[in-house]
Design a protein around this motif. Structure first.
Motif, PDB file in Angstrom:
ATOM      1  N   LEU A 129      11.984  -6.731 -20.590  1.00  0.00           N
ATOM      2  CA  LEU A 129      12.543  -7.790 -19.766  1.00  0.00           C
ATOM      3  C   LEU A 129      12.068  -7.626 -18.329  1.00  0.00           C
ATOM      4  N   GLU A 130      11.691  -8.741 -17.698  1.00  0.00           N
ATOM      5  CA  GLU A 130      11.271  -8.700 -16.295  1.00  0.00           C
ATOM      6  C   GLU A 130      12.342  -9.325 -15.416  1.00  0.00           C
ATOM      7  N   ALA A 131      12.757  -8.585 -14.399  1.00  0.00           N
ATOM      8  CA  ALA A 131      13.748  -9.102 -13.452  1.00  0.00           C
ATOM      9  C   ALA A 131      13.104 -10.179 -12.577  1.00  0.00           C
ATOM     10  N   ILE A 132      13.789 -11.315 -12.427  1.00  0.00           N
ATOM     11  CA  ILE A 132      13.265 -12.433 -11.640  1.00  0.00           C
ATOM     12  C   ILE A 132      14.375 -13.001 -10.763  1.00  0.00           C
ATOM     13  N   SER A 133      13.985 -13.907  -9.862  1.00  0.00           N
ATOM     14  CA  SER A 133      14.967 -14.612  -9.035  1.00  0.00           C
ATOM     15  C   SER A 133      14.979 -16.079  -9.424  1.00  0.00           C
TER      16      SER A 133
END
Length: 204
Positions: free
Chosen positions: A89-93
């Motif tokens: 999972l990639e953390a995004i805004s």
């Protein structure tokens, strides 16, 4: 949509196998704004989310008293049992623009009575914000005939989504059926010459 996770304290092959036996999936969370973190999520909860949101699922992960918006970047599955081995999972805004591959799917293919409908591209690359990622682009082929094509320009693109492929790129075409070679009548097939037959006839 949100999914709950727990911080993974034990790592390694043995720990991963134990977690999967307990119905959990090992998760690696990473991104520019967070440290690489190992988590565990409930398998059924994640499978339900993936079924609803698709391969470009964007959701919140709640862990250790915090909530982080993420996008599904990759996963590994067991081929035989069709079980998830691990998830990335990639953390995004929320206002971050992402580049993702969106699947293409055909609609009303059964209405094309003559010709073979071919989907030239399976996915198309787009750039958009997390909450605007389409699950798929549907291509209605109703009324198409042999020789007809549709291109990127024919797609219905939601506001805020930019397609990163040339507008004239062909995405579907209808071609003539391939003619099967005619079967040769067995009676017309020449019989193989038997060695020595001619010599025997001359001797008689």
């Amino acid at each position: 949509m949100a999914i709950k996770a727990e911080v993974r304290t034990a790592t390694g092959t043995g720990a991963s196998k134990k977690a999967r036996n307990e119905g959990k999936i090992p998760v690696t969370l990473y991104g520019q704004s967070v440290e690489v973190t190992s988590l565990l999520v409930d398998r059924r909860e994640f499978e339900g989310l993936l079924k609803k949101e698709g391969s470009n699922a964007v959701f919140d992960v709640e862990y250790d008293g915090e909530s982080q918006k993420v996008i599904l970047k990759d996963f590994e599955k067991a081929a035989i049992k069709d079980l998830f081995y691990s998830i990335d999972l990639e953390a995004i805004s929320a206002d971050q623009k992402l580049t993702v591959e969106v699947p293409l799917s055909l609609v009303n293919e059964e209405t094309v009575k003559i010709g073979i409908v071919e989907l030239v591209l399976n996915t198309v690359q787009v750039e958009t914000k997390p909450d605007s990622i389409p699950n798929s682009f549907e291509i209605d082929v109703t009324g198409m005939e042999i020789g007809d094509t549709k291109s990127i320009a024919d797609l219905e693109v939601p506001e805020g989504v930019e397609i990163l492929v040339e507008a004239e790129e062909t995405i579907v075409s209808v071609s003539a059926p391939t003619e099967e070679p005619e079967e040769t009548d067995e009676e017309e097939v020449a019989e193989p010459e038997v060695i020595g037959e001619e010599a025997t006839e001359e001797e008689e």
